[in-house]
Enzyme design. Structure first.
Site, PDB file in Angstrom:
ATOM      1  N   THR A 187      12.915 -33.835  48.945  1.00 11.55           N
ATOM      2  CA  THR A 187      13.763 -34.929  49.438  1.00 11.55           C
ATOM      3  C   THR A 187      14.529 -34.413  50.650  1.00 11.55           C
ATOM      4  OG1 THR A 187      14.054 -35.701  47.178  1.00 11.55           O
ATOM      5  CG2 THR A 187      15.568 -36.573  48.838  1.00 11.55           C
ATOM      6  N   LYS A 207      13.390 -43.290  49.139  1.00 11.75           N
ATOM      7  CA  LYS A 207      13.989 -42.305  48.229  1.00 11.75           C
ATOM      8  C   LYS A 207      15.521 -42.303  48.389  1.00 11.75           C
ATOM      9  CE  LYS A 207      14.583 -38.517  45.730  1.00 11.75           C
ATOM     10  NZ  LYS A 207      14.378 -38.346  44.311  1.00 11.75           N
ATOM     11  N   LYS A 252      23.095 -32.906  48.418  1.00 10.28           N
ATOM     12  CA  LYS A 252      22.195 -32.927  49.589  1.00 10.28           C
ATOM     13  C   LYS A 252      21.722 -34.360  49.845  1.00 10.28           C
ATOM     14  CE  LYS A 252      17.933 -31.528  48.583  1.00 10.28           C
ATOM     15  NZ  LYS A 252      17.095 -32.723  48.481  1.00 10.28           N
TER      16      LYS A 252
HETATM   17  P1  NAP Z   1      14.553 -25.877  42.428  1.00  9.25           P
HETATM   18  O1  NAP Z   1      14.248 -25.756  40.985  1.00  9.25           O
HETATM   19  O2  NAP Z   1      15.822 -25.305  42.947  1.00  9.25           O
HETATM   20  O3  NAP Z   1      13.337 -25.221  43.238  1.00  9.25           O
HETATM   21  C1  NAP Z   1      13.359 -25.137  44.625  1.00  9.25           C
HETATM   22  C2  NAP Z   1      12.078 -24.499  45.065  1.00  9.25           C
HETATM   23  O4  NAP Z   1      12.068 -24.399  46.481  1.00  9.25           O
HETATM   24  C3  NAP Z   1      11.911 -23.076  44.544  1.00  9.25           C
HETATM   25  O5  NAP Z   1      10.541 -22.839  44.348  1.00  9.25           O
HETATM   26  C4  NAP Z   1      12.454 -22.264  45.713  1.00  9.25           C
HETATM   27  O6  NAP Z   1      11.967 -20.940  45.749  1.00  9.25           O
HETATM   28  C5  NAP Z   1      11.910 -23.058  46.878  1.00  9.25           C
HETATM   29  N1  NAP Z   1      12.647 -22.835  48.112  1.00  9.25           N
HETATM   30  C6  NAP Z   1      13.899 -23.251  48.415  1.00  9.25           C
HETATM   31  N2  NAP Z   1      14.227 -22.864  49.656  1.00  9.25           N
HETATM   32  C7  NAP Z   1      13.161 -22.199  50.147  1.00  9.25           C
HETATM   33  C8  NAP Z   1      12.906 -21.573  51.380  1.00  9.25           C
HETATM   34  N3  NAP Z   1      13.795 -21.551  52.386  1.00  9.25           N
HETATM   35  N4  NAP Z   1      11.719 -20.968  51.557  1.00  9.25           N
HETATM   36  C9  NAP Z   1      10.796 -20.980  50.562  1.00  9.25           C
HETATM   37  N5  NAP Z   1      10.974 -21.556  49.367  1.00  9.25           N
HETATM   38  C10 NAP Z   1      12.157 -22.173  49.167  1.00  9.25           C
HETATM   39  O7  NAP Z   1      14.491 -27.386  42.929  1.00  9.25           O
HETATM   40  P2  NAP Z   1      13.777 -28.670  42.313  1.00  9.25           P
HETATM   41  O8  NAP Z   1      14.709 -29.306  41.346  1.00  9.25           O
HETATM   42  O9  NAP Z   1      12.407 -28.318  41.921  1.00  9.25           O
HETATM   43  O10 NAP Z   1      13.762 -29.632  43.611  1.00  9.25           O
HETATM   44  C11 NAP Z   1      12.850 -29.442  44.682  1.00  9.25           C
HETATM   45  C12 NAP Z   1      12.910 -30.659  45.613  1.00  9.25           C
HETATM   46  O11 NAP Z   1      12.600 -31.825  44.847  1.00  9.25           O
HETATM   47  C13 NAP Z   1      14.276 -30.923  46.244  1.00  9.25           C
HETATM   48  O12 NAP Z   1      14.111 -31.419  47.540  1.00  9.25           O
HETATM   49  C14 NAP Z   1      14.887 -31.959  45.322  1.00  9.25           C
HETATM   50  O13 NAP Z   1      15.858 -32.741  45.972  1.00  9.25           O
HETATM   51  C15 NAP Z   1      13.656 -32.774  44.959  1.00  9.25           C
HETATM   52  N6  NAP Z   1      13.759 -33.495  43.678  1.00  9.25           N
HETATM   53  C16 NAP Z   1      14.223 -32.889  42.549  1.00  9.25           C
HETATM   54  C17 NAP Z   1      14.300 -33.611  41.358  1.00  9.25           C
HETATM   55  C18 NAP Z   1      14.825 -33.000  40.076  1.00  9.25           C
HETATM   56  O14 NAP Z   1      15.082 -33.757  39.129  1.00  9.25           O
HETATM   57  N7  NAP Z   1      14.974 -31.687  39.972  1.00  9.25           N
HETATM   58  C19 NAP Z   1      13.897 -34.956  41.323  1.00  9.25           C
HETATM   59  C20 NAP Z   1      13.388 -35.537  42.485  1.00  9.25           C
HETATM   60  C21 NAP Z   1      13.318 -34.798  43.659  1.00  9.25           C
HETATM   61  P3  NAP Z   1      12.680 -19.779  44.869  1.00  9.25           P
HETATM   62  O15 NAP Z   1      12.038 -19.845  43.527  1.00  9.25           O
HETATM   63  O16 NAP Z   1      12.382 -18.536  45.603  1.00  9.25           O
HETATM   64  O17 NAP Z   1      14.150 -20.084  44.843  1.00  9.25           O
END
Ligand code: NAP
Length: 299
Positions: free
Chosen positions: A98, A173, A241
């Site tokens: 997102t 979104k 964010k």
């Molecule tokens: P998360 O558990 O914090 O995972 C983030 C992922 O991104 C991890 O694999 C992290 O790697 C990687 N990452 C972050 N910064 C990076 C960088 N600079 N370079 C390379 N890898 C990087 O987050 P999430 O909950 O899965 O969410 C991911 C995305 O989906 C976000 O944009 C969020 O807004 C969206 N989203 C989330 C949800 C939800 O319910 N969680 C729902 C809809 C949408 P590391 O493992 O090394 O930290």
């Protein structure tokens, strides 16, 4: 016809389940994650590991990214070892993070210059939707490119909607995040009210979830809150964010969004107390303080 080879970058809460579902649907999957230990889990279900996003792209027909904020997406796509360095002509890149619509349009135009097709396809449905393959997926980009990758998206989601040109997925979104933020506020207010008034909170949740006041936030967050589970799910950092993106774009449109701004300010109080990594439903703690009422057990 042989299955498209799928590359997957970002094995966080969402990505690790989404990548696995793609593999289970029969697509060969190559993964990369910044923190290597998270890739080990993926070998257990049969993913191939790569050393960089570039290497993922070299071995894939379609590359999916789901990381964090705009700079993170730019890093994995346009960095020296990024996807764009390894993607050949005709590869499809789908960003499911997102981020701001404007950033997606910039990335899509860089991709186009390299002969890469680009879609933005953010998701809704949370960690549970990612695990169960029931996400809603909002797609921006060319219809013919979506047609090419639809079967991959269907492995992760139940509802795949083409919203318009690149960026349109992120705009829809953003609407979703306005709804999520305000529904979350409604949930924590109702819980505070029920507790203060002394009714059975579980019964309140049971009956209202099926009524006109029901919402995804009520069905999923209220039970977690009253069980004392404030883990993410969806972190405070990430909802902030998303609300930042909404409010910045609203400012450009000169559109007042009072409710969204209020939720953002209330969540800021959690951030001030170190709550960034908690689930967004930790907003209940702000209500507890404001109303002098205890809802979360076992603190
Ligand atoms: P998360 O558990 O914090 O995972 C983030 C992922 O991104 C991890 O694999 C992290 O790697 C990687 N990452 C972050 N910064 C990076 C960088 N600079 N370079 C390379 N890898 C990087 O987050 P999430 O909950 O899965 O969410 C991911 C995305 O989906 C976000 O944009 C969020 O807004 C969206 N989203 C989330 C949800 C939800 O319910 N969680 C729902 C809809 C949408 P590391 O493992 O090394 O930290």
């Amino acid at each position: 016809m042989s299955k498209l080879r799928v590359g997957f970058v970002g094995l966080g809460i969402m990505g690790r389940a989404m990548a696995r579902n793609i593999h289970q649907a029969g697509f060969p999957v190559t993964v990369w994650n910044r923190t290597r230990s998270k890739m080990e889990e993926a070998t257990a279900w049969g993913a191939k590991l790569a050393d960089s996003p570039k290497q993922v792209a070299e071995q894939s027909d379609v590359v999916i990214t789901i990381v964090g904020d705009t700079p993170d997406v730019k890093a994995v796509l346009t960095g020296e070892e990024g996807v764009f360095q390894g993607a050949g002509n005709g590869v499809v890149v789908i960003d499911m993070s997102t981020i701001a619509a404007e950033a997606e349009r910039e990335l899509a135009s860089q991709a186009k210059a390299l002969g890469i097709d680009y879609l933005d396809a953010p998701v809704s449905g949370g960690d549970i939707g990612a695990q169960n393959g029931t996400l809603s997926i909002m797609v921006g980009g060319e219809a013919k490119v979506l047609d090419k990758v639809r079967s991959i998206l269907e492995a992760m989601g139940q509802r795949i909607v083409h919203c318009g040109e690149v960026g349109a997925g992120q705009t829809v979104k953003a609407c979703n995040q306005i709804l999520c933020g305000l529904n979350l506020l409604a949930v924590v207010e109702a819980l505070s009210y029920a507790k203060k008034a002394g009714v059975d909170v579980e019964k309140m949740i049971e009956v209202t979830t099926q009524g006109a006041g029901g919402s995804w936030a009520l069905a999923n967050y209220a039970p977690r809150i009253i069980q004392g589970d404030l883990d993410p799910g969806f972190s405070v950092e990430f909802i902030q964010k998303d609300l930042r993106i909404v409010l910045q774009e609203a400012e450009q449109m000169q559109l007042p969004l009072m409710g969204t701004a209020l939720v953002q300010q209330l969540l800021r109080s959690l951030q001030a107390h170190g709550g960034n990594p908690d689930g967004s439903h930790a907003l209940i703690q702000v209500m507890e303080q404001l109303g002098n009422v205890e809802i979360v057990p076992n603190k």
